[in-house]
Design a protein around this motif. Sequence first.
Motif, PDB file in Angstrom:
ATOM      1  N   ALA A 150       0.847  -1.187   0.000  1.00  0.00           N
ATOM      2  CA  ALA A 150       0.000   0.000   0.000  1.00  0.00           C
ATOM      3  C   ALA A 150       0.884   1.239   0.000  1.00  0.00           C
ATOM      4  O   ALA A 150       1.986   1.232   0.555  1.00  0.00           O
ATOM      5  CB  ALA A 150      -0.917   0.009   1.221  1.00  0.00           C
TER       6      ALA A 150
ATOM      7  N   LYS B 164       1.030   4.885   1.382  1.00  0.00           N
ATOM      8  CA  LYS B 164       0.446   5.781   2.375  1.00  0.00           C
ATOM      9  C   LYS B 164       1.526   6.729   2.874  1.00  0.00           C
ATOM     10  O   LYS B 164       2.678   6.315   3.071  1.00  0.00           O
ATOM     11  CB  LYS B 164      -0.138   4.998   3.558  1.00  0.00           C
ATOM     12  CG  LYS B 164      -1.310   4.106   3.196  1.00  0.00           C
ATOM     13  CD  LYS B 164      -1.877   3.396   4.416  1.00  0.00           C
ATOM     14  CE  LYS B 164      -3.078   2.552   4.048  1.00  0.00           C
ATOM     15  NZ  LYS B 164      -3.649   1.860   5.234  1.00  0.00           N
ATOM     16  N   PHE B 165       1.148   7.992   3.063  1.00  0.00           N
ATOM     17  CA  PHE B 165       2.068   9.002   3.574  1.00  0.00           C
ATOM     18  C   PHE B 165       3.333   9.099   2.715  1.00  0.00           C
ATOM     19  O   PHE B 165       4.444   9.245   3.221  1.00  0.00           O
ATOM     20  CB  PHE B 165       2.445   8.713   5.030  1.00  0.00           C
ATOM     21  CG  PHE B 165       1.272   8.398   5.902  1.00  0.00           C
ATOM     22  CD1 PHE B 165       0.283   9.330   6.132  1.00  0.00           C
ATOM     23  CD2 PHE B 165       1.153   7.144   6.489  1.00  0.00           C
ATOM     24  CE1 PHE B 165      -0.800   9.019   6.929  1.00  0.00           C
ATOM     25  CE2 PHE B 165       0.070   6.834   7.290  1.00  0.00           C
ATOM     26  CZ  PHE B 165      -0.923   7.780   7.519  1.00  0.00           C
ATOM     27  N   LYS B 166       3.148   8.942   1.383  1.00  0.00           N
ATOM     28  CA  LYS B 166       4.226   9.062   0.410  1.00  0.00           C
ATOM     29  C   LYS B 166       5.295   7.983   0.566  1.00  0.00           C
ATOM     30  O   LYS B 166       6.442   8.146   0.176  1.00  0.00           O
ATOM     31  CB  LYS B 166       4.877  10.448   0.490  1.00  0.00           C
ATOM     32  CG  LYS B 166       3.920  11.592   0.185  1.00  0.00           C
ATOM     33  CD  LYS B 166       4.633  12.935   0.270  1.00  0.00           C
ATOM     34  CE  LYS B 166       3.680  14.078  -0.053  1.00  0.00           C
ATOM     35  NZ  LYS B 166       4.360  15.405   0.017  1.00  0.00           N
TER      36      LYS B 166
ATOM     37  N   TRP C  27       4.356   0.689   1.737  1.00  0.00           N
ATOM     38  CA  TRP C  27       4.260  -0.151   2.932  1.00  0.00           C
ATOM     39  C   TRP C  27       3.975  -1.595   2.526  1.00  0.00           C
ATOM     40  O   TRP C  27       3.245  -1.853   1.570  1.00  0.00           O
ATOM     41  CB  TRP C  27       3.132   0.337   3.855  1.00  0.00           C
ATOM     42  CG  TRP C  27       3.334   1.729   4.366  1.00  0.00           C
ATOM     43  CD1 TRP C  27       3.189   2.900   3.671  1.00  0.00           C
ATOM     44  CD2 TRP C  27       3.715   2.108   5.692  1.00  0.00           C
ATOM     45  NE1 TRP C  27       3.454   3.982   4.466  1.00  0.00           N
ATOM     46  CE2 TRP C  27       3.771   3.540   5.716  1.00  0.00           C
ATOM     47  CE3 TRP C  27       3.996   1.409   6.853  1.00  0.00           C
ATOM     48  CZ2 TRP C  27       4.110   4.250   6.862  1.00  0.00           C
ATOM     49  CZ3 TRP C  27       4.334   2.118   7.998  1.00  0.00           C
ATOM     50  CH2 TRP C  27       4.395   3.513   7.998  1.00  0.00           C
TER      51      TRP C  27
ATOM     52  N   GLN D 278       2.583  -5.149   4.224  1.00  0.00           N
ATOM     53  CA  GLN D 278       1.906  -5.683   5.399  1.00  0.00           C
ATOM     54  C   GLN D 278       2.565  -6.973   5.874  1.00  0.00           C
ATOM     55  O   GLN D 278       2.792  -7.895   5.097  1.00  0.00           O
ATOM     56  CB  GLN D 278       0.432  -5.950   5.079  1.00  0.00           C
ATOM     57  CG  GLN D 278      -0.369  -6.399   6.288  1.00  0.00           C
ATOM     58  CD  GLN D 278      -1.809  -6.711   5.949  1.00  0.00           C
ATOM     59  OE1 GLN D 278      -2.095  -7.624   5.182  1.00  0.00           O
ATOM     60  NE2 GLN D 278      -2.722  -5.938   6.505  1.00  0.00           N
TER      61      GLN D 278
ATOM     62  N   SER E  89      -9.668   0.366  11.125  1.00  0.00           N
ATOM     63  CA  SER E  89      -8.289   0.505  10.665  1.00  0.00           C
ATOM     64  C   SER E  89      -7.696   1.827  11.147  1.00  0.00           C
ATOM     65  O   SER E  89      -6.515   1.893  11.511  1.00  0.00           O
ATOM     66  CB  SER E  89      -8.238   0.426   9.142  1.00  0.00           C
ATOM     67  OG  SER E  89      -6.915   0.545   8.671  1.00  0.00           O
ATOM     68  N   TYR E  90      -8.524   2.868  11.185  1.00  0.00           N
ATOM     69  CA  TYR E  90      -8.059   4.173  11.682  1.00  0.00           C
ATOM     70  C   TYR E  90      -7.602   4.054  13.138  1.00  0.00           C
ATOM     71  O   TYR E  90      -6.560   4.603  13.521  1.00  0.00           O
ATOM     72  CB  TYR E  90      -9.177   5.199  11.572  1.00  0.00           C
ATOM     73  CG  TYR E  90      -8.818   6.554  12.147  1.00  0.00           C
ATOM     74  CD1 TYR E  90      -8.101   7.464  11.385  1.00  0.00           C
ATOM     75  CD2 TYR E  90      -9.174   6.901  13.448  1.00  0.00           C
ATOM     76  CE1 TYR E  90      -7.753   8.702  11.903  1.00  0.00           C
ATOM     77  CE2 TYR E  90      -8.827   8.133  13.971  1.00  0.00           C
ATOM     78  CZ  TYR E  90      -8.127   9.033  13.202  1.00  0.00           C
ATOM     79  OH  TYR E  90      -7.772  10.243  13.723  1.00  0.00           O
TER      80      TYR E  90
ATOM     81  N   TYR F  41      -4.145   2.450  13.300  1.00  0.00           N
ATOM     82  CA  TYR F  41      -3.050   3.364  12.958  1.00  0.00           C
ATOM     83  C   TYR F  41      -2.836   4.389  14.071  1.00  0.00           C
ATOM     84  O   TYR F  41      -1.700   4.810  14.335  1.00  0.00           O
ATOM     85  CB  TYR F  41      -3.338   4.070  11.631  1.00  0.00           C
ATOM     86  CG  TYR F  41      -2.997   3.229  10.426  1.00  0.00           C
ATOM     87  CD1 TYR F  41      -1.671   3.111   9.997  1.00  0.00           C
ATOM     88  CD2 TYR F  41      -3.972   2.545   9.723  1.00  0.00           C
ATOM     89  CE1 TYR F  41      -1.347   2.333   8.907  1.00  0.00           C
ATOM     90  CE2 TYR F  41      -3.653   1.758   8.625  1.00  0.00           C
ATOM     91  CZ  TYR F  41      -2.340   1.654   8.217  1.00  0.00           C
ATOM     92  OH  TYR F  41      -2.006   0.877   7.143  1.00  0.00           O
TER      93      TYR F  41
END
Length: 244
Positions: free
Chosen positions: A5, A7-9, A12, A14, A193-194, A197
């Motif tokens: 994925a 995310k945040f540039k 990632w 899993q 999921s939030y 994180y």
Amino acid sequence: ESLLAIKFKKLWRQERQEIKHLVGAKPLIKDNDTLLITGGLGGVGITIAEYISNKHKVNFILTSRTDIYKKADLSEYAKDKINVINEIKLNGCNVDIRCGDIADVDFVKGLIQSVEEKYDEINGIIHTAGVMPLSVEDYTLESVKNTFKGKVYGIDNIIKNINLAPLKFLANTSSLAGIMGDINRIEYCASNSYLDYLSVNKQLFQDTRVVSINWPGWSDVGMVKSQQPNQNNSNSNMSRLDQL
């Protein structure tokens, strides 16, 4: 194959790793602590409060959008909740019920100010607030946003307005759906999921232990209360709180 994925540039990958011995030598919760439980009159919240009351004498601040004591015609489920509250009090705990919507920032500000004036500080938060998952025919952008109010916007309001210094822990009741996904429940998966994180935000929570507990299910309490309660499942779920 690993799930990837962006995310945040960053890219990632899993991975899952089993971590043993999560339970600390000394529990964080102590007698006379003040604990805020969002969704505190829901099945999950009230069950957690009862479990803790069997171990510690604390002040419980239970938030709820509705006040079961003001209902003229109580259901058997509501009567059961009142009986549990009475048991919590008999265990030596104080129960302080505050009714309002934690997605309303003005309510949250007033709540925190009032609680800190009465009890000096809030030592722990257990976040159980949430709403029922949407049915397929009810999916709209607006309805999806509404499902985020308690679980996502609510905890954000609390974090932004509470004094984090005395806060020893924040425990989020998440779900395996946040990790594994689920059919036709994108809003439920996303909100959980939030919370997952949020638990690894080391910049925000420097001295507060934050855990997101991905429970497999609540067959006897809360949003998925069945007609035939499964006590063993509830006890297994509750044991995950022993690290607090």
